[in-house]
Design an enzyme around this catalytic site. Structure first.
Site, PDB file in Angstrom:
ATOM      1  N   GLU A 200      14.387  -9.939  45.990  1.00  0.00           N
ATOM      2  CA  GLU A 200      14.605 -11.384  45.906  1.00  0.00           C
ATOM      3  C   GLU A 200      13.332 -12.060  45.441  1.00  0.00           C
ATOM      4  OE1 GLU A 200      15.626 -12.714  49.842  1.00  0.00           O
ATOM      5  OE2 GLU A 200      17.715 -12.137  49.591  1.00  0.00           O
ATOM      6  N   TYR A 202      10.401 -14.316  46.065  1.00  0.00           N
ATOM      7  CA  TYR A 202       9.726 -14.672  47.309  1.00  0.00           C
ATOM      8  C   TYR A 202       9.453 -16.163  47.290  1.00  0.00           C
ATOM      9  CZ  TYR A 202       6.292 -14.699  51.064  1.00  0.00           C
ATOM     10  OH  TYR A 202       5.612 -14.953  52.222  1.00  0.00           O
ATOM     11  N   LEU A 203      10.049 -16.866  48.248  1.00  0.00           N
ATOM     12  CA  LEU A 203       9.865 -18.318  48.289  1.00  0.00           C
ATOM     13  C   LEU A 203       8.569 -18.628  49.030  1.00  0.00           C
ATOM     14  CD1 LEU A 203      13.570 -19.164  49.140  1.00  0.00           C
ATOM     15  CD2 LEU A 203      12.482 -19.352  46.909  1.00  0.00           C
ATOM     16  N   HIS A 208      13.442 -22.122  57.475  1.00  0.00           N
ATOM     17  CA  HIS A 208      14.599 -21.294  57.830  1.00  0.00           C
ATOM     18  C   HIS A 208      15.603 -22.236  58.490  1.00  0.00           C
ATOM     19  CE1 HIS A 208      16.569 -17.608  59.743  1.00  0.00           C
ATOM     20  NE2 HIS A 208      17.142 -18.628  60.352  1.00  0.00           N
ATOM     21  N   ASN A 289      24.731 -13.514  60.532  1.00  0.00           N
ATOM     22  CA  ASN A 289      24.777 -12.813  61.810  1.00  0.00           C
ATOM     23  C   ASN A 289      26.161 -12.991  62.410  1.00  0.00           C
ATOM     24  OD1 ASN A 289      22.088 -11.874  61.875  1.00  0.00           O
ATOM     25  ND2 ASN A 289      21.409 -13.933  62.348  1.00  0.00           N
ATOM     26  N   ARG A 291      27.452 -12.672  65.353  1.00  0.00           N
ATOM     27  CA  ARG A 291      27.388 -12.642  66.825  1.00  0.00           C
ATOM     28  C   ARG A 291      26.865 -13.967  67.358  1.00  0.00           C
ATOM     29  NH1 ARG A 291      21.871 -12.740  67.041  1.00  0.00           N
ATOM     30  NH2 ARG A 291      20.877 -11.600  65.362  1.00  0.00           N
ATOM     31  N   ARG A 337      11.287 -20.224  73.287  1.00  0.00           N
ATOM     32  CA  ARG A 337      11.539 -18.877  73.830  1.00  0.00           C
ATOM     33  C   ARG A 337      10.323 -18.475  74.667  1.00  0.00           C
ATOM     34  NH1 ARG A 337      14.567 -15.091  69.422  1.00  0.00           N
ATOM     35  NH2 ARG A 337      15.785 -16.711  68.384  1.00  0.00           N
TER      36      ARG A 337
HETATM   37  P1  ADP Z   1      15.774  -9.607  58.926  1.00  0.00           P
HETATM   38  O1  ADP Z   1      17.216  -9.256  58.961  1.00  0.00           O
HETATM   39  O2  ADP Z   1      14.881  -8.405  58.840  1.00  0.00           O
HETATM   40  O3  ADP Z   1      15.377 -10.570  60.002  1.00  0.00           O
HETATM   41  P2  ADP Z   1      16.002 -11.738  56.920  1.00  0.00           P
HETATM   42  O4  ADP Z   1      16.559 -11.527  55.584  1.00  0.00           O
HETATM   43  O5  ADP Z   1      16.847 -12.490  57.916  1.00  0.00           O
HETATM   44  O6  ADP Z   1      15.533 -10.313  57.517  1.00  0.00           O
HETATM   45  O7  ADP Z   1      14.615 -12.481  56.798  1.00  0.00           O
HETATM   46  C1  ADP Z   1      13.796 -12.699  57.922  1.00  0.00           C
HETATM   47  C2  ADP Z   1      12.717 -13.696  57.588  1.00  0.00           C
HETATM   48  O8  ADP Z   1      11.936 -13.231  56.452  1.00  0.00           O
HETATM   49  C3  ADP Z   1      13.217 -15.072  57.171  1.00  0.00           C
HETATM   50  O9  ADP Z   1      13.500 -15.913  58.266  1.00  0.00           O
HETATM   51  C4  ADP Z   1      12.031 -15.557  56.361  1.00  0.00           C
HETATM   52  O10 ADP Z   1      11.005 -15.966  57.237  1.00  0.00           O
HETATM   53  C5  ADP Z   1      11.562 -14.321  55.621  1.00  0.00           C
HETATM   54  N1  ADP Z   1      12.199 -14.170  54.281  1.00  0.00           N
HETATM   55  C6  ADP Z   1      13.374 -13.534  54.008  1.00  0.00           C
HETATM   56  N2  ADP Z   1      13.686 -13.603  52.691  1.00  0.00           N
HETATM   57  C7  ADP Z   1      12.684 -14.303  52.102  1.00  0.00           C
HETATM   58  C8  ADP Z   1      12.408 -14.742  50.731  1.00  0.00           C
HETATM   59  N3  ADP Z   1      13.227 -14.451  49.714  1.00  0.00           N
HETATM   60  N4  ADP Z   1      11.268 -15.449  50.522  1.00  0.00           N
HETATM   61  C9  ADP Z   1      10.421 -15.743  51.533  1.00  0.00           C
HETATM   62  N5  ADP Z   1      10.614 -15.372  52.811  1.00  0.00           N
HETATM   63  C10 ADP Z   1      11.723 -14.662  53.115  1.00  0.00           C
END
Ligand code: ADP
Length: 447
Positions: A200, A202-203, A208, A289, A291, A337
């Site tokens: 992907e 990277y942003l 989130h 997710n 759940r 948390r």
């Molecule tokens: P996991 O299932 O391992 O938790 P995720 O896809 O939900 O992975 O991503 C977890 C975290 O990683 C996100 O909340 C964000 O902080 C970071 N992240 C995921 N994808 C990107 C992206 N394309 N660019 C920047 N940060 C990302």
């Protein structure tokens, strides 16, 4: 309606589920490892069954032991909570084969969303905006270079079977890409036994933001608004708030309509969360997710809806108790948390809680299975409680959160309460001005 629900979990979430069952007049069965014989969820449940020794692989993940516990007690449904077996499609299948209801979505939907590549392909086909990147799995390094050229650097290499931030590597330039691919592949293979990768863009500084959705078997589908979970450490959420300081009502409705339509098309059943990164006014799907989530109480606080109760109703084949038109969002909620960890180094701090005093008063909810004299076992995650505060607006919520954190006493172990006490006075946080990397930068500067 079910007569008896077995709760296949421990800690605060086992208690949370017990509470919903109790209010609904449903009997509960607690299962526990030998390390949890004195746990609160065991004491409060109508019945309890020991399912194995302390390691989760031999107890809370022990499917045959849990099925036996259902049969011994005559439970007609299982609530898996979060973590453990909650996203295990095989568990859902096995329960089904035994005529026991899994309180969650169908095994097929769990499987579909558990594979992050398939999830993304599905999301795109349902009209959900996704992060630009590879269309599916990356098969060769050459293919990875092609994709990176199209999206531009930096890129993020991710594991299809990923979870908990593992198997994720950033490549900032072409030079770093082959290293990122091989490290991510090795990590994914070791952690998940599956080395399929995707890529992907990277942003840089996104937030989130996730949408809570719910659907029943009678054609009702609704979204319950968003949660902003940008405050993270090592990709783990630390504090969540609802609504997001970054969204207005128009943006909320727009993304809400998109996810609701998508969920209806998918024919999804139960509760779920669609996670997005949000940058410059755009949403980008990252995963779904299937759940209940740790942070569900902030949504409950602003909507007044008991999400676990609805989950149980839906699993029992009933209609959910509201429609989208009934959903109103009132005020602001924040969850902290509280972990049994050193607030500076984050090393786990198991041990015996000598004193435990929770805050109370208007708008304050503490979900915790801890008590004075409780010995925190070293085998499981370090979450010992969730402080959830609600106010009529964000400012009132923050004032209430500050005084609640001041009241909260946990003696005998280290906790992350001092971290939150500092955080709630940080100007960026107070202004709602933060993104997914903000907390790590803040911790680095403080060290
Ligand atoms: P996991 O299932 O391992 O938790 P995720 O896809 O939900 O992975 O991503 C977890 C975290 O990683 C996100 O909340 C964000 O902080 C970071 N992240 C995921 N994808 C990107 C992206 N394309 N660019 C920047 N940060 C990302």
């Amino acid at each position: 309606m079910f007569e008896k629900v077995l709760i296949a979990n421990r800690g605060e979430i086992a208690l949370r589920i017990h509470r919903a069952c109790r209010e609904m007049g449903i009997k509960t069965v607690a299962v526990h490892s030998t390390a949890d014989a004195d746990a609160m969820h065991v004491r409060l449940a109508n019945e309890s069954v020991c399912i194995g020794p302390p390691p989760a692989s031999e107890s809370y993940l022990n499917i045959p032991a849990i099925i036996s516990a259902c049969e011994i007690t005559g439970a007609d449904a299982v609530h898996p909570g979060y973590g453990f077996l909650s996203e295990n499609a095989r568990f859902a299948d096995i329960l089904d084969a035994h005529g026991i209801t899994f309180i969650g979505p169908t095994a097929d939907h769990i499987r579909l969303m558990g594979d992050k590549i398939q999830a993304k392909v599905t999301a795109r086909s349902l009209g959900i905006p996704c992060v630009p990147g590879s269309a599916g799995a990356i098969r060769t390094d050459e293919e990875a270079y092609e994709v990176a050229k199209e999206t531009g650097y930096p890129v993020l290499v991710k594991a299809a079977a990923g979870g908990g931030g593992r198997g994720m590597k950033v490549a900032r330039s072409e030079d770093e890409l082959s290293g990122a691919l091989s490290t991510a592949r090795a990590e994914a293979k070791a952690a998940f036994g599956d080395d399929a990768l995707y890529m992907e863009k990277y942003l840089g500084q996104p937030r989130h933001i996730e949408m809570q959705i719910i659907a029943d078997s009678h054609g009702n589908v609704a979204h319950l608004g968003e949660r902003d979970c940008s405050l993270q450490r090592r990709h783990q959420k630390v504090l969540e708030e609802c609504p997001s300081p970054a969204l207005n009502a128009v943006q909320r409705q727009k993304i809400g309509d998109i996810v609701r339509d998508a969920i209806a098309k998918l024919g999804y059943l139960g509760v779920g969360t669609i996670e997005f990164l949000y940058e410059d006014g755009e949403f980008y799907f990252i995963e779904m997710n299937t759940r209940l989530q740790v942070e569900h109480p902030i949504t409950e606080a602003v909507t007044g809806i008991d999400i676990v109760r609805e989950q149980i109703r839906i699993a029992a084949g009933l209609e959910m108790s509201f429609t989208q038109d009934d959903v109103t969002f009132s005020g602001h909620a924040i969850e902290c948390r509280i972990n049994a960890e050193d607030p500076r180094t984050f090393t786990p701090s198991p041990g015996t809680i000598k004193g435990f005093h929770t805050p109370g008063g208007l708008g304050v909810r503490v979900d915790s299975a801890a008590y004075s004299g409780y010995r925190i076992p070293p085998y499981y995650d370090s979450l010992i409680g969730k402080l959830v505060v609600h106010g009529r607006n964000r400012n009132e919520c923050l004032m209430r959160l500050r005084r609640s954190l001041h009241e909260f006493v946990i003696d005998g172990i280290k906790t992350t309460i001092p971290l939150f006490q500092d955080l709630v006075n940080e100007p960026d946080f107070v202004n709602g001005d933060y993104h997914i990397h903000w907390l790590e930068n803040y911790l680095r500067n403080k060290a």
